[in-house]
Motif scaffolding. Structure first.
Motif, short mmCIF file in Angstrom:
data_model
loop_
_atom_site.label_atom_id
_atom_site.label_comp_id
_atom_site.label_asym_id
_atom_site.label_seq_id
_atom_site.Cartn_x
_atom_site.Cartn_y
_atom_site.Cartn_z
N TYR A 133 18.29 -2.27 6.46
CA TYR A 133 19.40 -2.08 7.40
C TYR A 133 20.58 -2.96 7.00
CZ TYR A 133 15.61 -0.20 10.20
OH TYR A 133 14.53 0.53 10.65
N SER A 166 21.38 2.46 7.79
CA SER A 166 19.96 2.46 7.46
C SER A 166 19.77 3.03 6.06
CB SER A 166 19.16 3.30 8.45
OG SER A 166 19.26 2.78 9.76
N ALA A 190 16.57 4.59 4.28
CA ALA A 190 15.17 4.99 4.31
C ALA A 190 14.69 5.25 2.89
CB ALA A 190 15.01 6.24 5.16
N ARG A 219 8.22 -3.42 -0.71
CA ARG A 219 7.92 -4.83 -0.49
C ARG A 219 8.13 -5.66 -1.75
NH1 ARG A 219 2.94 -2.20 -0.20
NH2 ARG A 219 1.57 -2.58 -1.97
N ARG A 238 15.27 -6.08 6.43
CA ARG A 238 14.34 -5.09 5.87
C ARG A 238 13.09 -5.02 6.73
NH1 ARG A 238 13.38 -6.80 -0.02
NH2 ARG A 238 11.83 -5.15 0.01
N ASP A 239 12.54 -3.84 6.81
CA ASP A 239 11.28 -3.60 7.49
C ASP A 239 10.35 -3.00 6.45
OD1 ASP A 239 9.11 -2.65 8.94
OD2 ASP A 239 10.33 -2.14 10.68
N ASN A 240 9.54 -3.83 5.84
CA ASN A 240 8.67 -3.34 4.76
C ASN A 240 7.64 -2.35 5.28
OD1 ASN A 240 10.03 -4.86 2.87
ND2 ASN A 240 8.55 -6.55 2.90
N ALA A 241 7.22 -2.51 6.51
CA ALA A 241 6.23 -1.58 7.08
C ALA A 241 6.81 -0.18 7.20
CB ALA A 241 5.75 -2.08 8.42
N GLU A 242 8.11 -0.12 7.51
CA GLU A 242 8.79 1.17 7.65
C GLU A 242 9.52 1.58 6.37
OE1 GLU A 242 8.65 3.22 10.21
OE2 GLU A 242 7.29 1.85 11.28
N ASN A 243 9.47 0.70 5.36
CA ASN A 243 10.16 0.98 4.09
C ASN A 243 11.63 1.33 4.33
OD1 ASN A 243 8.15 0.62 1.97
ND2 ASN A 243 7.08 2.29 3.01
N THR A 244 12.26 0.53 5.15
CA THR A 244 13.65 0.76 5.51
C THR A 244 14.44 -0.55 5.43
OG1 THR A 244 12.99 2.56 7.00
CG2 THR A 244 15.19 1.64 7.31
N SER A 293 11.41 6.21 0.08
CA SER A 293 10.13 6.88 -0.13
C SER A 293 9.74 6.69 -1.58
CB SER A 293 10.24 8.37 0.21
OG SER A 293 11.22 9.00 -0.58
#
Length: 126
Positions: free
Chosen positions: A79, A21, A23, A30, A71-77, A25
């Motif tokens: 994988y 992962s 993560a 996006r 990618r999970d743009n909502a979680e800004n993560t 910040s």
């Protein structure tokens, strides 16, 4: 600016799986291309995979069919699912971010990326 923190590395046996992962910040990812690279001592950092802001993916030949980037743009993560791991996959894995657009076969060099994480060790035992 984007700060990146990788996790999920560890020791796994030949043929095993891990999910890394990354993560983030700071700025939302996006609008960024996100990449995974790896490095072993004495060698240059090697491209593994990348996912463009559009969702387009690219893989190194050595990992194609075994690794999956998402990618999970909502979680800004971001994988990296790594299956059927081999001893030659042993390396420190780095997450990287690049603002803006990638050509279909672009953003494959470490020089294309602006922001980097600290890396996570992946060790595959035979």
């Amino acid at each position: 600016q984007v700060q990146l923190v990788e996790s999920g590395g560890g020791l796994v046996q030949d043929g095993g799986s891990l999910r890394l992962s990354c993560a983030t910040s700071g700025s939302p990812i996006r609008d960024y291309a996100m990449g995974w690279f790896r490095q072993v001592p004495g060698k240059e950092r090697e491209f593994v995979s990348r996912i463009a802001w559009s969702g387009g993916t690219y893989y190194a030949t050595s990992v194609k069919g075994r690794f999956t980037i998402s990618r999970d743009n909502a979680e800004n993560t971001v994988y990296l699912q790594m299956n059927t791991l081999k001893p030659e996959d042993t390396a420190v894995y780095y997450c990287a971010a690049r603002p803006g657009y990638c050509l279909a076969d672009g953003c494959l060099s470490s020089q294309d990326y602006t922001y980097w994480g600290q890396g996570t060790q992946v060790t595959v035992s035979s």
